[in-house]
Design an enzyme around this catalytic site. Sequence first.
Site, PDB file in Angstrom:
ATOM      1  N   SER A 452      34.501  30.620  44.826  1.00 17.31           N
ATOM      2  CA  SER A 452      35.468  30.036  46.092  1.00 17.31           C
ATOM      3  C   SER A 452      35.407  30.718  47.406  1.00 17.31           C
ATOM      4  O   SER A 452      34.338  30.427  47.879  1.00 17.31           O
ATOM      5  CB  SER A 452      37.196  30.546  45.481  1.00 17.31           C
ATOM      6  OG  SER A 452      37.784  29.668  46.104  1.00 17.31           O
ATOM      7  N   ASP A 533      38.068  19.541  41.662  1.00 16.87           N
ATOM      8  CA  ASP A 533      38.787  20.791  42.310  1.00 16.87           C
ATOM      9  C   ASP A 533      39.223  20.088  43.728  1.00 16.87           C
ATOM     10  O   ASP A 533      38.604  19.569  44.264  1.00 16.87           O
ATOM     11  CB  ASP A 533      37.454  21.807  42.803  1.00 16.87           C
ATOM     12  CG  ASP A 533      37.903  22.997  43.176  1.00 16.87           C
ATOM     13  OD1 ASP A 533      38.910  23.154  43.857  1.00 16.87           O
ATOM     14  OD2 ASP A 533      37.305  24.084  42.978  1.00 16.87           O
ATOM     15  N   HIS A 564      40.003  23.793  39.917  1.00 14.36           N
ATOM     16  CA  HIS A 564      39.574  25.211  40.546  1.00 14.36           C
ATOM     17  C   HIS A 564      40.124  26.275  39.742  1.00 14.36           C
ATOM     18  O   HIS A 564      39.352  27.230  39.787  1.00 14.36           O
ATOM     19  CB  HIS A 564      40.374  25.329  41.962  1.00 14.36           C
ATOM     20  CG  HIS A 564      39.971  26.471  42.956  1.00 14.36           C
ATOM     21  ND1 HIS A 564      38.573  26.257  43.479  1.00 14.36           N
ATOM     22  CD2 HIS A 564      40.372  27.693  43.119  1.00 14.36           C
ATOM     23  CE1 HIS A 564      38.454  27.386  44.293  1.00 14.36           C
ATOM     24  NE2 HIS A 564      39.510  28.129  44.016  1.00 14.36           N
TER      25      HIS A 564
HETATM   26  P1  4NP Z   1      40.039  30.763  46.844  1.00  6.73           P
HETATM   27  O1  4NP Z   1      39.794  29.385  47.562  1.00  6.73           O
HETATM   28  O2  4NP Z   1      39.032  31.576  47.346  1.00  6.73           O
HETATM   29  O3  4NP Z   1      40.169  30.713  45.241  1.00  6.73           O
HETATM   30  O4  4NP Z   1      41.526  31.262  47.299  1.00  6.73           O
HETATM   31  C1  4NP Z   1      40.104  28.909  48.654  1.00  6.73           C
HETATM   32  C2  4NP Z   1      40.177  27.702  48.760  1.00  6.73           C
HETATM   33  C3  4NP Z   1      40.244  26.943  49.882  1.00  6.73           C
HETATM   34  C4  4NP Z   1      40.664  27.527  51.073  1.00  6.73           C
HETATM   35  C5  4NP Z   1      40.218  29.257  51.028  1.00  6.73           C
HETATM   36  C6  4NP Z   1      40.107  29.661  49.945  1.00  6.73           C
HETATM   37  N1  4NP Z   1      40.769  26.948  51.909  1.00  6.73           N
HETATM   38  O5  4NP Z   1      40.861  27.620  53.274  1.00  6.73           O
HETATM   39  O6  4NP Z   1      40.801  25.643  52.246  1.00  6.73           O
END
Ligand code: 4NP
Length: 594
Positions: A452, A533, A564
């Site tokens: 992520s 995702d 995700h």
């Molecule tokens: P995470 O994923 O690291 O699992 O929290 C994210 C997904 C999308 C975004 C940021 C982190 N975004 O800014 O879209």
Amino acid sequence: LKVSERIALLEKLVQIPTYYVLGALSGDRLVYHSNEGGPFSIWYIDTKRKTRQRLTKEPLPLIGIAEPRQTASKVFFARDLSKGAEGSKVFAVQADKPEEEYPLAEMEPMRILGLASFDERMIAFAGSTSSSLSLYLAREGSCEKVADLPGFGGVTDANERYVVGSGFLRKNPKSEELFLFEISTRSLKIFTPKEGAVNKGPRLNGSKVLFESNYEDGKNRLYIHDAASGSTFRPHFTSPDYDAYYPLENPFFGWFEPALGRIWAVGKRDGEMRGFVDGKFVPTPPGCFNGVAFVGSTMNCAHSTLIRPPRILAIDSNSGSTDALIENSLPSEMRQKLGRAHYEKYNSFDGQEVPCFVIESNGAKPGPLIVYVHGGPASEVANLWSAIIASFVFSGYHVIAPNFRGSTGYGEEYRLKNVGDLGGGDMKDMVEAARFAKESGLADSIAMCGYSYGGYSTLLALGMYPDLFACGVAGASIADWVEQYELSDAAFKNIIEMLFGGGVNRDLLRERSPVTYVENVKAPLCIIHSQNDTRTPLVPILKYALKLPKGVPFELHVKPDLGHAVASVDDVMNIVFPAVEFLGKYLPTDGNSS
Ligand code: 4NP
């Protein structure tokens, strides 16, 4: 090791169960989320008889489960009906009828961000569609939208009068406000004790709201707001232990004996957590908790460390006696593969002190090392079990996990340091982690890996610093913020605006996108991504892969029918196994080379 042996070792490792304590139901039933036996599910343990019962049937990732109530016998949760795309509806299951989950009401599937139930029948939640984020009230057979939430936020608690939650409700990227929805008048009030302050996690007791805020002096403290009188004050503790510990954050807190208005809190600093009741230290062991539920004077928590597998403890806050409701230990052949885990700090490019955890394998020093970048970015690697980190260490890699600027765990000022600067100072902190690992004699060759936000950082690092890393593994990554923004729903559009400092600055989005630097990539790259995702969509990643320069070895693993969130041991294996196989080729170790 042969491939079959590597698979067997990893499988054994990712099968070590994890736990998240959710709350308690009537009849001595402590409810938790776990991957015991494979699929992540809601379970309960009868704390008297120590018998365990699985409550949900299909795999259920840890997103959107309402806190079970001690007066109730049902659990409410969001069930994704779109193979990981987070188009969810509210479901319920009765503890006496395990595995007979049922939809609460007809409703449009949506991304559900926080739910709370306040009796057996009523449940409140925040739901995001492509166009809006709104507050909903649902009961058996009906679901009603009652207010639109400006910005981004989730529900944290509800009672017969109010629904409360918090989030970016003024669209100020550096503040978070509370909301208080009065059910009888259908009025939504957005509240902050001071404009610009960060307020989080409200918990109700009648008209009193317990929450965390940094409004007085920038330090995260607990406060009580009385919605009836409008006053806000600090809780009074009878013991000085909590203040003496000087916690920087309060990851879990709640009312203890609500009639008396006493509170319990888990404080956190330096990647460790401690429990307190009325300010008095509950003798919790070193490490961290995944979920806490107080039942009477007993603190129930899922406890682990980076090198000690998860278990569920029941700690009597009066006597301090500790009972392991569920215990796990590492088989000795696995314990041998682990070195030390230690907390360190290093100075970054601009003098900023960056905390990190170093987890050593039992291999040579210096040896091959992984810079493991956590997601979020508002998250952290704390002294808490991580199946992914453990998989790397058991495969023979030392790991350094930087809590780069923007991470949680070190107070709001630190957390806000990458807001408006994603892929800027935080990226340099990750690069400095690699330098620190080399200079401290731990690392010779280095890879970067992350999931992520950590996957995004890996892609960006390979493009911006093409000579620094031997290879990279990017899971659920972000290649192009402009396209990602366009593909996002209302909630995630708001998150991206907030993370980039407010509004949509396409030039900045482009400047901080890995695709902008794709022609510079030299190091071998392993991309792992789920087809469905909706937080980090697949399409920009496919386009990125096609733009990689000729001659750069890359792998692209697309996981069908997944989103995700991981929902089972098999999902974890689907991420970890390709990563470790790829690393074995481009960052070989004694224990992991083909
Ligand atoms: P995470 O994923 O690291 O699992 O929290 C994210 C997904 C999308 C975004 C940021 C982190 N975004 O800014 O879209």
